[in-house]
Design an enzyme around this catalytic site. Structure first.
Site, short mmCIF file in Angstrom:
data_model
loop_
_atom_site.label_atom_id
_atom_site.label_comp_id
_atom_site.label_asym_id
_atom_site.label_seq_id
_atom_site.Cartn_x
_atom_site.Cartn_y
_atom_site.Cartn_z
N LYS A 221 0.82 -1.20 0.00
CA LYS A 221 0.00 0.00 0.00
C LYS A 221 0.86 1.26 0.00
O LYS A 221 2.07 1.22 0.20
CB LYS A 221 -0.95 -0.01 1.19
CG LYS A 221 -2.08 -1.02 1.03
CD LYS A 221 -3.07 -0.98 2.17
CE LYS A 221 -4.24 -1.92 1.91
NZ LYS A 221 -5.18 -1.96 3.06
N ARG A 256 -3.14 -10.01 5.63
CA ARG A 256 -3.65 -10.08 4.26
C ARG A 256 -2.57 -9.54 3.32
O ARG A 256 -2.23 -8.36 3.38
CB ARG A 256 -4.93 -9.25 4.14
CG ARG A 256 -5.61 -9.32 2.78
CD ARG A 256 -6.89 -8.49 2.78
NE ARG A 256 -7.59 -8.57 1.51
CZ ARG A 256 -7.37 -7.80 0.46
NH1 ARG A 256 -6.44 -6.82 0.54
NH2 ARG A 256 -8.04 -7.95 -0.66
#
Length: 277
Positions: A221, A256
């Site tokens: 991210k 995740r």
């Protein structure tokens, strides 16, 4: 701590890797790579071989600036892939969706877990989740994916995210979903500044007070790029693994991730360390 996922039980005494399977053409990291049933199945098989105990199947991109997809598009992307994975692999299948209809159809196809970035706030979502009997992961997001990163703002990000998750756990309880079937995710990158994200990561252990398992998703991210001189997506591996290790050491039971093998290896070291704490 154990999580009962349909006909499966996840032992959460050690961290689990959740492999990301985006059946979408526009996800920020791997959009378009796995949006056919066969390519998605092959990727799921590789992630299981690499150490994933959960495969998270999503049919709607929720990256910053993304636009919603139609319900039929999401169903067409997710349900056949869930069904194929359930037939071929011995793995827990999570469905990354906010749509009640997707919950119900994915459950019929063999899904074991609902992972909702909107924390079951869509109309009918609570009732559909309850109907499936599956565990649910409630994530915090400020705003909606198309606008969430324009100007996120908090007075006290840790308290506000925590209080939101408390309220959603209560909403689930009121709808008949037991606390032992709930997980939480602070929502790294979902309506958060760089500073917000790292404050949440540093204080992640605070969420253990909720008494439910914590899922952390920060793989590749922008919060990783933000401290790596804006490194492109394909150069965020080491930063992502570091983030996963920090999250696990601070209490996250599910990570995740995109890079399953590398993260699985790192978490084996975490597990070995945690046995001596």
């Amino acid at each position: 701590m154990k999580l009962f996922c349909g006909d499966r039980v996840l032992d959460l005494s050690a961290p689990h890797v959740m492999g990301i399977l985006n059946a979408t053409p526009d996800s920020f990291s791997d959009g378009g790579q796995f949006n056919s049933i066969e390519s998605g199945l092959q990727h799921a098989m590789q992630m299981v071989s690499d150490g994933a105990s959960i495969i998270d199947v999503g049919g709607e991109s929720t990256r910053p600036g993304s636009t919603p997809v139609s319900l039929q598009q999401e169903l067409d992307r997710v349900v056949p892939l869930v069904e194929k994975i359930a037939q071929r692999l011995d793995v827990c299948i999570s469905v990354d969706s906010s749509s009640p209809e997707v919950f119900l159809e994915a459950h019929k196809a063999g899904a074991h877990l609902i992972n909702d970035v909107r924390a079951l706030q869509k109309a009918g979502a609570l009732q559909a989740a309850k109907q499936t009997g599956l565990p649910v992961c409630l994530m915090h997001m400020q705003g909606q994916p198309e606008t969430m990163q324009l100007k996120p703002e908090y007075h006290q990000v840790l308290d506000e995210v925590y209080d939101f998750l408390v309220s959603r756990i209560q909403a689930c309880n009121d709808a008949g979903i037991e606390t032992n079937q709930i997980l939480v995710d602070p929502g790294f990158g979902f309506g958060k500044s760089l500073e917000d994200n790292y404050q949440l990561l540093a204080k992640l252990a605070h969420f253990k007070q909720l008494g439910v398992p914590v899922l952390a998703g920060l793989s590749r991210k922008s919060m990783i790029a933000g401290v790596l001189d804006n490194a492109p997506v394909d150069q965020r591996l080491y930063g992502s693994v570091a983030g996963a290790v920090i999250a696990a050491m601070n209490g996250a039971q599910i990570l995740r991730v995109h890079d399953v093998k590398e993260t699985s290896d790192a978490l084996r070291v975490v597990k070995a360390t945690q046995t001596h704490l």
